[in-house]
Scaffold this motif. Sequence first.
Motif, short mmCIF file in Angstrom:
data_model
loop_
_atom_site.label_atom_id
_atom_site.label_comp_id
_atom_site.label_asym_id
_atom_site.label_seq_id
_atom_site.Cartn_x
_atom_site.Cartn_y
_atom_site.Cartn_z
N PRO A 239 -7.63 -36.01 49.90
CA PRO A 239 -8.11 -36.32 51.26
C PRO A 239 -8.79 -35.12 51.91
O PRO A 239 -8.32 -33.98 51.80
N GLY A 240 -9.92 -35.38 52.58
CA GLY A 240 -10.59 -34.33 53.33
C GLY A 240 -11.27 -33.26 52.50
O GLY A 240 -11.67 -32.23 53.03
N VAL A 241 -11.42 -33.52 51.21
CA VAL A 241 -12.01 -32.53 50.30
C VAL A 241 -13.36 -33.05 49.81
O VAL A 241 -13.53 -34.24 49.56
N GLY A 242 -14.32 -32.13 49.69
CA GLY A 242 -15.66 -32.50 49.25
C GLY A 242 -15.86 -32.30 47.76
O GLY A 242 -14.97 -32.61 46.96
N HIS A 243 -17.01 -31.74 47.39
CA HIS A 243 -17.41 -31.69 45.98
C HIS A 243 -16.82 -30.51 45.21
O HIS A 243 -16.87 -30.50 43.99
N ILE A 244 -16.27 -29.51 45.92
CA ILE A 244 -15.79 -28.31 45.21
C ILE A 244 -14.31 -28.07 45.53
O ILE A 244 -13.96 -27.14 46.27
N PRO A 245 -13.41 -28.87 44.97
CA PRO A 245 -11.98 -28.70 45.25
C PRO A 245 -11.45 -27.31 44.90
O PRO A 245 -10.48 -26.85 45.51
N MET A 246 -12.07 -26.62 43.93
CA MET A 246 -11.59 -25.28 43.56
C MET A 246 -11.70 -24.32 44.73
O MET A 246 -10.90 -23.39 44.85
N LEU A 247 -12.69 -24.52 45.61
CA LEU A 247 -12.86 -23.67 46.78
C LEU A 247 -12.22 -24.27 48.02
O LEU A 247 -11.75 -23.55 48.90
N GLU A 248 -12.20 -25.60 48.11
CA GLU A 248 -11.72 -26.27 49.32
C GLU A 248 -10.21 -26.48 49.32
O GLU A 248 -9.57 -26.45 50.38
N ALA A 249 -9.65 -26.75 48.17
CA ALA A 249 -8.21 -27.02 48.06
C ALA A 249 -7.68 -26.44 46.76
O ALA A 249 -7.20 -27.17 45.88
N PRO A 250 -7.76 -25.11 46.59
CA PRO A 250 -7.36 -24.51 45.31
C PRO A 250 -5.88 -24.72 44.96
O PRO A 250 -5.55 -24.91 43.79
N GLU A 251 -5.01 -24.70 45.99
CA GLU A 251 -3.59 -24.86 45.69
C GLU A 251 -3.29 -26.27 45.18
O GLU A 251 -2.62 -26.44 44.16
N ALA A 252 -3.78 -27.28 45.90
CA ALA A 252 -3.53 -28.66 45.50
C ALA A 252 -4.16 -28.96 44.15
O ALA A 252 -3.57 -29.65 43.30
N THR A 253 -5.37 -28.46 43.93
CA THR A 253 -6.06 -28.70 42.66
C THR A 253 -5.33 -28.03 41.51
O THR A 253 -5.16 -28.62 40.43
N SER A 254 -4.87 -26.80 41.73
CA SER A 254 -4.11 -26.09 40.69
C SER A 254 -2.81 -26.81 40.37
O SER A 254 -2.43 -26.93 39.19
N GLU A 255 -2.13 -27.29 41.39
CA GLU A 255 -0.86 -28.00 41.18
C GLU A 255 -1.07 -29.25 40.33
O GLU A 255 -0.31 -29.52 39.39
N LEU A 256 -2.11 -30.02 40.64
CA LEU A 256 -2.41 -31.22 39.85
C LEU A 256 -2.75 -30.86 38.41
O LEU A 256 -2.27 -31.49 37.46
N LEU A 257 -3.58 -29.85 38.24
CA LEU A 257 -4.02 -29.45 36.91
C LEU A 257 -2.83 -28.97 36.07
O LEU A 257 -2.67 -29.37 34.92
N LEU A 258 -2.00 -28.10 36.65
CA LEU A 258 -0.87 -27.57 35.89
C LEU A 258 0.15 -28.65 35.54
O LEU A 258 0.69 -28.67 34.44
N GLY A 259 0.42 -29.54 36.48
CA GLY A 259 1.35 -30.63 36.19
C GLY A 259 0.85 -31.52 35.08
O GLY A 259 1.62 -31.94 34.20
N PHE A 260 -0.44 -31.79 35.09
CA PHE A 260 -1.02 -32.65 34.07
C PHE A 260 -1.03 -31.98 32.70
O PHE A 260 -0.66 -32.60 31.69
N THR A 261 -1.45 -30.72 32.64
CA THR A 261 -1.50 -30.05 31.34
C THR A 261 -0.10 -29.89 30.74
O THR A 261 0.07 -30.00 29.52
N ALA A 262 0.90 -29.66 31.59
CA ALA A 262 2.27 -29.54 31.10
C ALA A 262 2.75 -30.87 30.53
O ALA A 262 3.36 -30.92 29.45
N ALA A 263 2.48 -31.97 31.25
CA ALA A 263 2.90 -33.29 30.78
C ALA A 263 2.17 -33.67 29.51
O ALA A 263 2.76 -34.23 28.58
N ALA A 264 0.87 -33.36 29.43
CA ALA A 264 0.09 -33.68 28.23
C ALA A 264 0.58 -32.90 27.02
O ALA A 264 0.65 -33.41 25.91
N ALA A 265 0.98 -31.65 27.25
CA ALA A 265 1.46 -30.82 26.14
C ALA A 265 2.79 -31.33 25.62
O ALA A 265 3.11 -31.20 24.42
N ASP A 266 3.60 -31.90 26.53
CA ASP A 266 4.92 -32.42 26.14
C ASP A 266 4.86 -33.82 25.55
O ASP A 266 5.84 -34.31 24.98
N SER A 267 3.70 -34.48 25.66
CA SER A 267 3.58 -35.84 25.15
C SER A 267 3.65 -35.85 23.63
O SER A 267 3.05 -35.00 22.97
N PRO A 268 4.37 -36.80 23.04
CA PRO A 268 4.47 -36.86 21.57
C PRO A 268 3.14 -37.14 20.88
O PRO A 268 2.99 -36.89 19.70
#
Length: 270
Positions: A239-268
Amino acid sequence: MVRHVPRMQVVHDGPENASPLLLIHGSGASGATWAPMVGTLAGRHHVLRVDLPGCGQSSPAPTYDVPDQAAAIAALLDDLALRNVPVAGHSSGGWVAIALADKRPDLVGSLVLISTATGLDAQQPQPFILRALLAPPFGPLLWPLRSDSMIRKGIGATTARPVEIPDDAIADLKNITYRTFRKVLRCNGAYVAERSTPDRLADLDVPVLVIFGAADPRYYPESARQYEAVPNTRLEMLPGVGHIPMLEAPEATSELLLGFTAAAADSPTS
């Protein structure tokens, strides 16, 4: 620490013995656009930020076709003896990531697409400053005259909130020539015009996270809903974020990315 491979620069952050994470920037930008997220990401990953051929500190290439851009990254990963790497791409960098997963599935463990358009029909009318800088007749004349403030204004036209733009990102943008930038844009456009992003993803056997700004002024945010029909793909709207989340919402974007990569790595199946 900076290392070089032919035609491509890569910046490494984080412990070398940590699991790798590859970051691919969008058209004409550089790895510096990821800077606000690097500190958080490097706490869990060995982060690799590339400058695509012709961009940032990397040398020009004979062609900028998306599969050729992906081949340059494949050569880098082969040189580093890396396999099954989580790959995140911003905007058109997502198309390069998809092409990499398509041609070299052994190299890609999961995909994160940030503000990656579903197709050319998703593009909104562009602000005047972008049209003036990127297209004839003014583009070739204005490009050599670009000031830091003009570049910052152009980037700001794609965000939904004021952002702090890294100085390195501005300097890197100045390195790309108008002719190269136009070639990159044409090749990226041809890739997605040939086949939509959701259609390409449907053929891949890899987990996908799509992050999209709900206030993206560059691509219609509602177009991102097309990703919901793609198997093995999760969509997160910011919400409220434009085309560059890395600059506009770095914390939220990092949290989503890290959670996803961790879950993908743990997937069988990963």
